[in-house]
Design a protein around this motif. Structure first.
Motif, PDB file in Angstrom:
ATOM      1  N   LYS A  32     -19.719  85.584  58.043  1.00 48.41           N
ATOM      2  CA  LYS A  32     -19.890  84.415  58.913  1.00 48.41           C
ATOM      3  C   LYS A  32     -19.321  83.170  58.256  1.00 48.41           C
ATOM      4  CE  LYS A  32     -23.495  81.671  61.174  1.00 48.41           C
ATOM      5  NZ  LYS A  32     -24.953  81.544  61.408  1.00 48.41           N
ATOM      6  N   ARG A  33     -19.617  82.993  56.964  1.00 47.60           N
ATOM      7  CA  ARG A  33     -19.091  81.815  56.245  1.00 47.60           C
ATOM      8  C   ARG A  33     -17.573  81.859  56.196  1.00 47.60           C
ATOM      9  NH1 ARG A  33     -23.348  83.102  52.704  1.00 47.60           N
ATOM     10  NH2 ARG A  33     -21.890  83.963  51.170  1.00 47.60           N
ATOM     11  N   ARG A  34     -17.015  83.049  55.975  1.00 47.52           N
ATOM     12  CA  ARG A  34     -15.560  83.188  55.912  1.00 47.52           C
ATOM     13  C   ARG A  34     -14.912  82.814  57.243  1.00 47.52           C
ATOM     14  NH1 ARG A  34     -12.722  83.883  51.082  1.00 47.52           N
ATOM     15  NH2 ARG A  34     -13.854  85.245  49.676  1.00 47.52           N
ATOM     16  N   ILE A  35     -15.511  83.276  58.343  1.00 47.59           N
ATOM     17  CA  ILE A  35     -14.961  82.996  59.664  1.00 47.59           C
ATOM     18  C   ILE A  35     -14.994  81.504  59.961  1.00 47.59           C
ATOM     19  CG2 ILE A  35     -15.326  83.312  62.146  1.00 47.59           C
ATOM     20  CD1 ILE A  35     -16.436  86.121  61.421  1.00 47.59           C
ATOM     21  N   LEU A  36     -16.127  80.866  59.695  1.00 48.54           N
ATOM     22  CA  LEU A  36     -16.265  79.440  59.984  1.00 48.54           C
ATOM     23  C   LEU A  36     -15.351  78.578  59.123  1.00 48.54           C
ATOM     24  CD1 LEU A  36     -20.150  79.211  60.422  1.00 48.54           C
ATOM     25  CD2 LEU A  36     -18.400  79.215  62.207  1.00 48.54           C
ATOM     26  N   ALA A  37     -15.011  79.076  57.925  1.00 52.32           N
ATOM     27  CA  ALA A  37     -14.145  78.315  57.019  1.00 52.32           C
ATOM     28  C   ALA A  37     -12.667  78.688  57.153  1.00 52.32           C
ATOM     29  CB  ALA A  37     -14.597  78.540  55.570  1.00 52.32           C
ATOM     30  N   ALA A  38     -12.361  79.657  58.006  1.00 52.83           N
ATOM     31  CA  ALA A  38     -10.974  80.124  58.133  1.00 52.83           C
ATOM     32  C   ALA A  38     -10.082  79.030  58.699  1.00 52.83           C
ATOM     33  CB  ALA A  38     -10.922  81.350  59.032  1.00 52.83           C
ATOM     34  N   PRO A  39      -8.849  78.897  58.195  1.00 56.03           N
ATOM     35  CA  PRO A  39      -7.924  77.887  58.730  1.00 56.03           C
ATOM     36  C   PRO A  39      -7.520  78.228  60.161  1.00 56.03           C
ATOM     37  CG  PRO A  39      -6.784  79.350  57.209  1.00 56.03           C
ATOM     38  CD  PRO A  39      -8.250  79.682  57.105  1.00 56.03           C
ATOM     39  N   GLU A  40      -7.190  77.211  60.942  1.00 54.55           N
ATOM     40  CA  GLU A  40      -6.815  77.412  62.343  1.00 54.55           C
ATOM     41  C   GLU A  40      -5.673  78.412  62.490  1.00 54.55           C
ATOM     42  OE1 GLU A  40      -8.248  76.130  65.145  1.00 54.55           O
ATOM     43  OE2 GLU A  40      -9.825  75.428  63.797  1.00 54.55           O
ATOM     44  N   GLU A  41      -4.706  78.347  61.593  1.00 55.44           N
ATOM     45  CA  GLU A  41      -3.526  79.208  61.719  1.00 55.44           C
ATOM     46  C   GLU A  41      -3.870  80.695  61.620  1.00 55.44           C
ATOM     47  OE1 GLU A  41      -1.884  79.431  57.147  1.00 55.44           O
ATOM     48  OE2 GLU A  41      -1.102  77.871  58.450  1.00 55.44           O
ATOM     49  N   SER A  42      -4.972  81.021  60.932  1.00 54.61           N
ATOM     50  CA  SER A  42      -5.332  82.427  60.773  1.00 54.61           C
ATOM     51  C   SER A  42      -5.907  83.021  62.057  1.00 54.61           C
ATOM     52  CB  SER A  42      -6.349  82.596  59.639  1.00 54.61           C
ATOM     53  OG  SER A  42      -7.601  82.041  59.997  1.00 54.61           O
ATOM     54  N   LEU A  43      -6.326  82.159  62.989  1.00 58.35           N
ATOM     55  CA  LEU A  43      -6.913  82.615  64.253  1.00 58.35           C
ATOM     56  C   LEU A  43      -5.963  82.430  65.427  1.00 58.35           C
ATOM     57  CD1 LEU A  43     -10.479  81.103  63.725  1.00 58.35           C
ATOM     58  CD2 LEU A  43      -9.736  83.438  63.291  1.00 58.35           C
TER      59      LEU A  43
END
Length: 202
Positions: free
Chosen positions: A113-124
């Motif tokens: 969950k922490r990884r997803i919330l901190a992921a950069p916009e470009e990765s999504l």
């Protein structure tokens, strides 16, 4: 840091039976941290953090990866010895085993969950325009299937081989054009209908 460490002693399981210790270990899978940094993350005294770090270190679950001197004080940076931990099959009968594994799974979900919330916009974002999910830059999926246990175990053998192949493409010294990818894998037998029943309860 190894990809996977096999837990071979009851003492290692006991060390992870504490929910906070499991959470501490997962934080140290992400990147090295000092006792001071961890005390700030968890809002706990350095003495308490130090106690738990020593227990994890004693059981070869974390290690000091480097030291830095700041204002005359030597800071020790701790890191998990592996990116994942798996209990040896011989420890399965151990009475605290089930709850320890359950806590580790929940803690890993929190880490994801922490990884997803901190992921950069470009990765999504995927600009390829492909309708094939296999060509996207990210993957998010969940499945529930009915299967015989022997079929599931046979498939899991194939999956393990595929993950070993993934581990082999990782370079010891990442090149300047490499990117860091995060995977979370979870698979287990669940009680049929339990989730739907709880969803309908008030």
């Amino acid at each position: 840091m190894k990809d996977i460490k096999l837990l071979t002693t009851h003492e290692q399981l006991k060390a992870l039976a504490d929910p906070f210790r499991s959470e501490l270990l997962l934080r140290l899978m992400e990147k090295p941290k000092t006792g001071q940094q961890l005390s700030e993350v968890f809002d706990l005294s350095r003495a308490r953090i130090h106690y738990h770090l020593k227990e994890l270190e004693k059981n070869e679950l974390v290690e000091i990866v480097h030291k830095e001197e700041k204002n005359g004080i030597v800071q020790k940076f701790y890191q998990a010895v592996a990116g994942g931990f798996v209990p040896d099959q011989s420890l399965i009968p151990y009475s605290d085993m089930t709850e320890t594994v359950r806590r580790m799974m929940v803690s890993m979900l929190e880490q994801s969950k922490r990884r997803i919330l901190a992921a950069p916009e470009e990765s999504l974002q995927d600009e390829s325009g492909s309708k094939d999910p296999a060509m996207w830059k990210y993957r998010s999926s969940a499945y529930e299937i009915h299967a015989k246990e022997e079929d599931f175990l046979a498939w899991q053998q194939k999956f393990s081989t595929l993950m070993e192949e993934l581990a082999e493409i990782q370079r010891p010294e990442p090149s300047s054009d490499s990117k860091l990818y995060y995977f979370h894998i979870l698979g287990l037998q669940v009680e049929e209908g339990l989730y739907e029943k709880k969803e309908g309860e008030s």
